[in-house]
Scaffold this active site. Structure first.
Site, PDB file in Angstrom:
ATOM      1  N   TRP A  56      15.332  12.475   5.919  1.00 39.36           N
ATOM      2  CA  TRP A  56      15.197  11.951   7.271  1.00 39.36           C
ATOM      3  C   TRP A  56      14.345  10.688   7.342  1.00 39.36           C
ATOM      4  O   TRP A  56      14.164  10.142   8.418  1.00 39.36           O
ATOM      5  CB  TRP A  56      14.603  13.029   8.183  1.00 39.36           C
ATOM      6  CG  TRP A  56      15.607  14.077   8.554  1.00 39.36           C
ATOM      7  CD1 TRP A  56      16.346  14.126   9.703  1.00 39.36           C
ATOM      8  CD2 TRP A  56      16.009  15.210   7.785  1.00 39.36           C
ATOM      9  NE1 TRP A  56      17.179  15.221   9.695  1.00 39.36           N
ATOM     10  CE2 TRP A  56      16.993  15.912   8.519  1.00 39.36           C
ATOM     11  CE3 TRP A  56      15.638  15.716   6.533  1.00 39.36           C
ATOM     12  CZ2 TRP A  56      17.600  17.067   8.056  1.00 39.36           C
ATOM     13  CZ3 TRP A  56      16.246  16.871   6.070  1.00 39.36           C
ATOM     14  CH2 TRP A  56      17.212  17.537   6.823  1.00 39.36           C
ATOM     15  N   HIS A  91      20.964  18.600  17.624  1.00 39.62           N
ATOM     16  CA  HIS A  91      21.083  19.269  16.330  1.00 39.62           C
ATOM     17  C   HIS A  91      22.500  19.811  16.226  1.00 39.62           C
ATOM     18  O   HIS A  91      23.087  20.253  17.226  1.00 39.62           O
ATOM     19  CB  HIS A  91      20.062  20.387  16.196  1.00 39.62           C
ATOM     20  CG  HIS A  91      20.086  21.056  14.852  1.00 39.62           C
ATOM     21  ND1 HIS A  91      20.069  20.336  13.675  1.00 39.62           N
ATOM     22  CD2 HIS A  91      20.154  22.360  14.498  1.00 39.62           C
ATOM     23  CE1 HIS A  91      20.115  21.176  12.657  1.00 39.62           C
ATOM     24  NE2 HIS A  91      20.167  22.406  13.131  1.00 39.62           N
ATOM     25  N   CYS A 101      21.795  16.694   9.764  1.00 42.68           N
ATOM     26  CA  CYS A 101      22.424  17.902  10.316  1.00 42.68           C
ATOM     27  C   CYS A 101      23.922  17.756  10.546  1.00 42.68           C
ATOM     28  O   CYS A 101      24.688  18.674  10.262  1.00 42.68           O
ATOM     29  CB  CYS A 101      21.709  18.335  11.586  1.00 42.68           C
ATOM     30  SG  CYS A 101      21.903  17.211  12.999  1.00 42.68           S
ATOM     31  N   TYR A 157      16.581  11.414  15.508  1.00 37.22           N
ATOM     32  CA  TYR A 157      17.338  12.435  16.231  1.00 37.22           C
ATOM     33  C   TYR A 157      16.736  13.821  16.083  1.00 37.22           C
ATOM     34  O   TYR A 157      16.940  14.709  16.902  1.00 37.22           O
ATOM     35  CB  TYR A 157      18.803  12.450  15.766  1.00 37.22           C
ATOM     36  CG  TYR A 157      19.049  13.255  14.519  1.00 37.22           C
ATOM     37  CD1 TYR A 157      19.433  14.584  14.590  1.00 37.22           C
ATOM     38  CD2 TYR A 157      18.883  12.692  13.258  1.00 37.22           C
ATOM     39  CE1 TYR A 157      19.644  15.327  13.447  1.00 37.22           C
ATOM     40  CE2 TYR A 157      19.093  13.420  12.121  1.00 37.22           C
ATOM     41  CZ  TYR A 157      19.478  14.740  12.216  1.00 37.22           C
ATOM     42  OH  TYR A 157      19.694  15.478  11.087  1.00 37.22           O
ATOM     43  N   ASP A 211      24.008  27.736  10.215  1.00 42.03           N
ATOM     44  CA  ASP A 211      23.424  26.394  10.179  1.00 42.03           C
ATOM     45  C   ASP A 211      23.005  26.056   8.753  1.00 42.03           C
ATOM     46  O   ASP A 211      22.030  26.600   8.238  1.00 42.03           O
ATOM     47  CB  ASP A 211      22.209  26.347  11.108  1.00 42.03           C
ATOM     48  CG  ASP A 211      21.653  24.937  11.269  1.00 42.03           C
ATOM     49  OD1 ASP A 211      22.125  24.029  10.571  1.00 42.03           O
ATOM     50  OD2 ASP A 211      20.746  24.760  12.098  1.00 42.03           O
TER      51      ASP A 211
END
Length: 693
Positions: free
Chosen positions: A252, A342, A285, A524, A365
């Site tokens: 990230w 997400h 994600c 994000y 997830d």
């Protein structure tokens, strides 16, 4: 066509039939099993549904005798096939196949020289690659291999989906949209799932074979592949590489030595890179979720990509997001966070481990956030359990419940060390939960599937039940002041614009306070960056009136701090230290990107070059360096993106490119286009392409 079909009952024949060759009837079987998009190189079928093979007898062979010829078949899968684990099954031919178990029947033409065998697999069989062997009185003949998948068309399969339209969308569709941005500015980004591209199915099976559970106990793991719950949980762990040599490395912040997550246009290139070289750098994600969707659909599990706006990350499992501030309104670092969005996946299956009311969509997830049973994975959790607050049920229901329905508390830490709550919100988490609509490119809001309407009696009751404690429904505003943020109309990247904090006094007397108004870059996932704007003032607000404080966001200041997500978070805080009164308002700006113009020159025909003209207006007041366009499309670009370098594009000038590609397959497809440069990155658009013969 086979004429004069005759069925027979099991019998005996002292001499085995001499089989010259076996025809797996791949084309017809694939048409019947909805697997024709895989191609015709090998037999791929879905469980619980018959498929047929043709046994051609040699001229010297005895004829097939009705009522006397008895065939025995062995099917095996995995490295250690065994009957106890249901990875090896023996069954004999009979009058007709049975839908609930492995079975076979046979018929012949009038000459008796070709025997048509219909084989039905169990709807509860493990998925994977099988070998098929014919046993005639101990004489064994290998008939070949076939790959068995889950079957959304079979009522006895755990992934059965009643609607044909939904099966086409959630199993067969190779293109889709992944939603990103913020709940105020939702943007659908195109993605090529490409589950039927050459080699992808084998890579999906390799993911199963590389998972640690297979390496520690291959027989148990292969046997468990009969259960879509198990398979989905394995993928949830294996799509990320945190505990194993899974598919994607999450990143990230710093993207050197890898590819920025925003550059990916589809799952195929990622999966092929992983199969060749191991974990792929990098994913976030939406990439994790899109790859998980590809793998699920390839194996036959109905799957959709879901985006949750205002997604809570609850690290301490108390179902409350606690955000801490000092007396000056600055954030104190904490573990809880709220992501602007997400992305995860929902998969369709029954839940015999929980009860029939928990059947249907199950959330999982693959983005590595928190460990589950010691591994970075999450789900599958029943959507019904999430909506009803049944947080005691597996898998990871409390974590996902918090993602969509956590309450938020803002607290100020005073100089005495005391924490004072100055804001509680029950409506900022789990907004506009979105997925692509069935059969169209429209956005479908599925928030109601995850929770009751925000603030409703049912939603509050569910929240209280989930927390086992009293929850305040809503707290009155102590200051009698209403604080709101007003954004500008046009906020395209490269422009400068003003936003306003508006403070309204609804009390009978005048109120005074300090108003702090600032802007920071944000990713994000909710990670805050550097300041890119600040303003403050002491305000006196008479009863019934309002005061405004402006904040100018200038391109020269925000350009160096924003990420490729193009997000800026603006926050306004009122402070009255004497009465210990605080208020806060917050909004996230999603800067608009310039549009990519796409125009095909002429018609697209199979094996004929076709040109696409691409344009993009540089909205920045400075040149763009290292500009490039990339195109990608299933059946259009040879399985990999085609890149056209443009070079430098001046301020307010157009980037232009003409790219030639050669379609290989007739029919409808989708061409994805990505623009990249040093300052404007990962801008995408898409166009439908109809390829003629």
């Amino acid at each position: 066509m086979v004429k004069d079909i005759k069925f027979f009952r099991p019998g005996t024949l002292r001499t085995a039939l001499d089989i010259e060759r076996c025809d797996l009837n791949i084309k017809d079987n694939h048409s019947n099993h909805h697997t024709e998009l895989f191609g015709e190189e090998r037999l791929i079928v879905r469980r619980g549904q018959p498929f047929s093979i043709a046994l051609h007898l040699s001229p010297s062979s005895k004829e097939f005798k009705v009522g006397k010829t008895n065939f025995m078949f062995d099917v095996e899968t995995g490295p250690l096939p065994g009957r106890e684990s249901n990875t090896k099954v023996t069954f004999s031919s009979q009058a007709s196949t049975v839908n609930t178990e492995w079975s076979a029947s046979a018929a012949t033409d009038a000459s008796g020289r070709t025997v048509i065998v219909s084989i039905s697999s169990s709807p509860k069989a493990p998925i994977g690659i099988y070998t098929l062997t014919l046993d005639q009185l101990g004489q064994k003949t290998s008939l070949g291999q076939f790959t068995l998948l889950f079957n959304a068309w079979c009522p006895d399969d755990a992934v059965y989906l009643k609607s044909e339209e939904k099966r086409k969308e959630y199993v067969l569709a190779q293109h889709g949209l992944v939603y990103r941005g913020s709940h105020k500015r939702i943007k659908g980004k195109p993605w090529n799932f490409g589950q039927f591209e050459p080699g992808i199915l084998d890579i999906c099976l390799k993911i199963l074979d590389d998972n640690p559970k297979f390496l520690s106990d291959p027989n148990k793991d292969v046997s468990s592949r009969s259960n879509p719950i198990y398979v989905t949980r394995v993928f949830s762990a294996m799509i990320n590489s945190n505990d194993d040599r899974g598919v994607l490395v999450g990143q990230w912040v710093e993207f050197s030595n890898g590819i920025h997550p925003g550059l990916w246009m589809g799952s195929g290139e990622i999966l092929r890179q992983w199969a060749e070289r191991g974990p792929v750098r990098y994913g976030q994600c939406w990439v994790f979720a899109a790859v998980a969707c590809t793998v699920s659909r390839a194996l036959g599990i109905p799957c959709r990509v879901v985006t949750n706006f205002g997604s809570a990350h609850d690290t301490n499992a108390n179902l409350v997001i606690e955000r801490l501030y000092d007396e000056n309104g600055d954030r104190i670092s904490g573990d809880d966070s709220i992501w602007n969005f997400h992305v995860w996946v929902d998969s369709w299956m029954t839940r015999p481990d929980l009860g029939s009311k928990f059947d249907g969509w199950q959330t999982s997830d693959p983005t590595p956030q928190e460990k589950s049973d010691g591994v970075f994975c999450c789900g599958p959790a029943s959507l019904y359990a999430i909506k009803e607050g049944e947080v005691g049920l597996k898998y990871d229901t409390p974590f996902i419940f918090a993602e969509v329905n956590a309450d938020v508390e803002d607290l100020v830490k005073l100089s005495t060390g005391q924490f004072v709550t100055f804001s509680e919100c029950t409506k900022s988490v789990g907004l506009f939960i979105s997925t692509k609509a069935v059969g169209s490119n429209e956005r479908r809001d599925i928030t109601h599937q995850y929770k009751y309407p925000e603030g409703s009696k049912e939603e509050r009751e569910v929240y209280e039940r989930a927390h086992h404690r009293n929850v305040l429904l809503q707290r009155g505003e102590k200051l009698g002041l209403h604080l709101k943020i007003k954004l500008a109309e046009n906020m395209i990247v490269g422009s400068s614009f003003e936003v306003y904090a508006r403070l309204t006094n609804n009390c009978m007397d005048t109120k005074t306070c300090k108003l702090i108004f600032y802007a920071r870059a944000v990713s994000y996932n909710g990670k805050l960056g550097e300041l890119c704007g600040f303003s403050s003032d002491h305000l006196e607000v008479p009863s019934g009136q309002e005061r405004r404080l402006s904040l100018k966001l200038e391109y020269q200041r925000y350009k160096t701090v924003i990420t490729s997500d193009l997000l800026i978070q603006v926050s306004a805080i009122t402070i009255n230290k004497e009465t210990v009164d605080f208020q806060k308002a917050e909004k996230t700006i999603v800067l608009d990107e310039p549009d990519i113009g796409i125009k095909l020159v002429g018609e697209a025909r199979v094996n004929q070059p076709v040109t696409v003209k691409l344009t993009l207006l540089n909205s920045l007041p400075e040149p763009l360096l290292n500009c490039s366009f990339a195109i990608d499309g299933i059946g259009l670009t040879g399985g990999k993106p085609i890149t056209a370098m443009v070079g430098t594009v001046g301020a307010n000038e157009q980037a232009k490119a003409s790219v030639v590609f050669k379609p290989t397959v007739a029919g409808s497809s989708v061409l994805l286009v990505n623009f990249d440069s040093d300052k404007l990155k990962n801008i995408k658009n898409v166009i439908d392409v109809v390829v003629k013969e």
